[in-house]
Design an enzyme around this catalytic site. Structure first.
Site, PDB file in Angstrom:
ATOM      1  N   CYS A 379      31.494  38.143  50.719  1.00  0.00           N
ATOM      2  CA  CYS A 379      30.339  37.958  49.827  1.00  0.00           C
ATOM      3  C   CYS A 379      29.887  36.500  49.836  1.00  0.00           C
ATOM      4  CB  CYS A 379      30.670  38.475  48.424  1.00  0.00           C
ATOM      5  SG  CYS A 379      29.172  38.996  47.562  1.00  0.00           S
ATOM      6  N   HIS A 505      32.392  43.672  49.325  1.00  0.00           N
ATOM      7  CA  HIS A 505      33.721  43.337  48.782  1.00  0.00           C
ATOM      8  C   HIS A 505      34.745  44.349  49.289  1.00  0.00           C
ATOM      9  CE1 HIS A 505      32.808  40.070  45.987  1.00  0.00           C
ATOM     10  NE2 HIS A 505      31.656  40.672  45.797  1.00  0.00           N
ATOM     11  N   GLU A 507      37.779  44.166  49.494  1.00  0.00           N
ATOM     12  CA  GLU A 507      39.066  44.146  48.772  1.00  0.00           C
ATOM     13  C   GLU A 507      39.208  45.288  47.768  1.00  0.00           C
ATOM     14  OE1 GLU A 507      36.572  42.037  48.367  1.00  0.00           O
ATOM     15  OE2 GLU A 507      36.447  41.178  46.363  1.00  0.00           O
TER      16      GLU A 507
END
Ligand code: GLN
Length: 543
Positions: A379, A505, A507
């Site tokens: 990001c 994102h 993650e």
């Protein structure tokens, strides 16, 4: 009819209620049950989206674009199910619904009150997630008993037992058993007080989970059982674990899932083998690899919780123990001047907002690029890498994001059209899952082993398409875009071992037994880098 488990906490915050709920969720799933989790948060913010990461840690984003509490990250990682914005409700959002109903006239002129209107709305929220195809709903109540703002939640979950029947509800209370150094003893009094407080609200816990540094003795468990009026088998000890993924096994050993299933009259056996394999992998991950995390909120590592877990998951996959070096982004330029980043095996530049520390992220991106050091940008990390490339390779001096320099001559990162002029800071970003199309033969397509991928987003700014050609001519590859090719979603640098970034994102989608492909490849490249550190001269960026 789904069964309901409510998890409350006492004595102190941050005791690991979320991990308790998540671990129990996994154990129930290992019994073949369909499980979902949700979090009720007593604070007033509509959601954590606008909260400072220093205060509240990471904002976890769901597929449907909910900006939620970080505990939902634990839930998803442990039960391996995608949750939704409905899986997190705050006092603010509950009041908002009630106020809207009041304005519509739904209450037919009645006085609107905490009881029954707010408590009914809380019960409605709990029942709303129970409407999915689930056997068990685990609801964690944030905060601690004794807080003023938790009272409506306790009242609602107390009433809930009557609503759905005694056999369908189990209350778990998580407390702390501290060790008092000078007396050399573990103390149960705080637990007793906390349970008394819970009882004064009409809730008798079925199970008490005692967090402690060292294991509790049998005598202490018996004492808690007597004092708090729970069965001896219902006093569950969660002593500090070596790693969080061990917790489901520890809780099973302590009898948590057996007891809970007894209360809820659920039959069946648990098959721990798949989770045991996860834990075996975690324990076998010993090969050290050092990743520099260039962050702005590093004083509170929870601000990067999912990034940290994703790095660990990738490590498990490679048998590697990821050591994270927390690097304050503002200090990067100083560290570089002193030659102090060379020992890293790889770099990760996570997301963030606001100007502070951005120049350090850009400098770290440049350092990784010029020194063939593996680097993953997420990001804001992608944006920093694009700015570095524009300034230092494409020669666009002063290139920047308009977030940091609205007057920049080269706005290589800029607001999306639909974001212009929006004053509302809540829930107005590009949020949630979006598809991207990856270029054949790109590093990202190889990593994913797919050319259409979906990742979750949370940002206002984008790669400015106006500069795409200028950057690509100099060798940057925009290797993934939105399906309409309007938005750049992934970049990479051919010839560099791993200089890859995504506007999304990733993650949020990593799991302990299924690391995210980009993290997996970052760690693979970092292990490689550690074995044979290459220098800038050995990288042919023109290839
Ligand atoms: N601040 C940047 C934006 O709004 C990046 C956001 C992020 O990293 N999540 O676009």
């Amino acid at each position: 009819m789904p069964k309901h488990i409510f998890v409350t906490g006492g004595v102190a915050s941050s005791l690991g209620k979320g991990l308790t709920a998540s671990s129990l969720g996994r154990l129930l799933k290992l019994r073949g049950l369909r499980v979902t989790l949700q979090k009720l948060d007593p604070y007033i913010n509509l959601d954590p989206g606008t909260m400072n990461p220093f205060e509240h840690g990471e904002v976890f984003v769901t597929d449907d674009g909910g900006e939620t509490d970080l505990d939902l990250g634990h839930y998803e990682r442990f039960i391996d199910e995608n949750l939704s914005r409905n899986s997190n409700a705050t006092t603010g959002s509950i009041y908002q619904s009630v106020m809207a109903a009041e304005r519509r006239g739904d209450y037919l002129g009645k006085t609107v009150q905490v009881i029954p209107h707010i408590t009914d709305e809380i019960k409605h929220r709990v029942q709303r997630v129970a409407q999915q195809d689930v056997d068990v709903v685990i609801t964690e109540v944030g905060g601690t008993v004794g807080d003023i703002e938790i009272l409506p939640f306790l009242e609602a979950i107390r009433q809930f037992r009557n609503l759905v029947g005694r056999d369908n509800v189990c209350y778990i209370h998580v407390t702390l058993v501290p060790f008092i150094g000078p007396s050399g003893e573990q103390k149960t009094k705080p637990t007793q007080h906390s349970v008394t407080e819970l009882r004064s609200r009409g809730i008798q816990p079925d199970v008490i989970v005692c967090r402690s540094e060292e294991a509790l003795s049998d005598d202490l468990k018996t004492k808690i059982s007597n004092m708090c009026d729970v069965e001896r088998a219902a006093v569950i000890n969660a002593a500090d674990a070596r790693n969080i993924y061990e917790l489901p096994l520890i809780f099973h050993e302590e009898g948590l899932d057996d007891f809970v299933c007894n209360v809820l009259r659920i039959d069946g056996e648990v098959d721990l083998s798949s989770w045991q394999r996860v834990v075996d992998k975690v324990e076998a991950a010993t090969d050290p690899v050092t990743i520099g995390l260039i962050g702005k909120y590093i004083e509170l590592p929870d601000a990067y919780l999912s990034v940290v877990e994703s790095l660990k998951h990738a490590g498990f996959h490679h048998g590697a123990k990821v050591e994270i070096e927390w690097i304050q982004s503002e200090s990067v330029e100083g560290l570089l001047a002193d030659g102090q980043l060379g020992h890293l095996d790889g770099i990760i530049i996570p997301g963030g907002f606001g100007h502070r520390g951005v120049e350090g992220k850009i400098a770290a991106a440049r350092y990784a690029r010029e020194n063939a050091m593996p680097c993953l940008g997420i990001c804001l990390g992608l944006q920093a890498m694009v700015i570095d490339f524009a300034r230092n390779v494409s020669g666009l001096a002063g290139a920047n994001s308009t977030e940091f320099d609205p007057q920049t001559k080269y706005p290589v990162i800029d607001l999306m059209l639909e974001q212009r002029g929006i004053e509302d800071k809540g829930g107005t970003m590009r949020l949630g899952a979006h598809y991207a199309v990856l270029a054949n033969e790109s590093q990202v397509a190889k990593a994913y082993d797919e050319t259409v991928v979906s990742e979750r987003h949370r940002h206002r700014y984008e790669f400015n398409d106006r500069f795409r050609a200028a950057l690509e001519t100099e060798g940057l590859w925009c290797s993934g875009t939105s399906p309409d090719n309007q938005l750049v979603e992934f970049i990479e640098l051919p010839g560099h071992p791993f200089w890859v970034a995504t506007q999304a994102h990733p993650e949020f989608k990593s799991r302990p037994d299924r690391p995210h492909p980009l993290f997996r490849e970052l760690i693979a490249a970092s292990l490689e880098h550690r074995r044979s550190p290459r220098t800038a001269t050995s990288v042919d960026l023109t290839s």
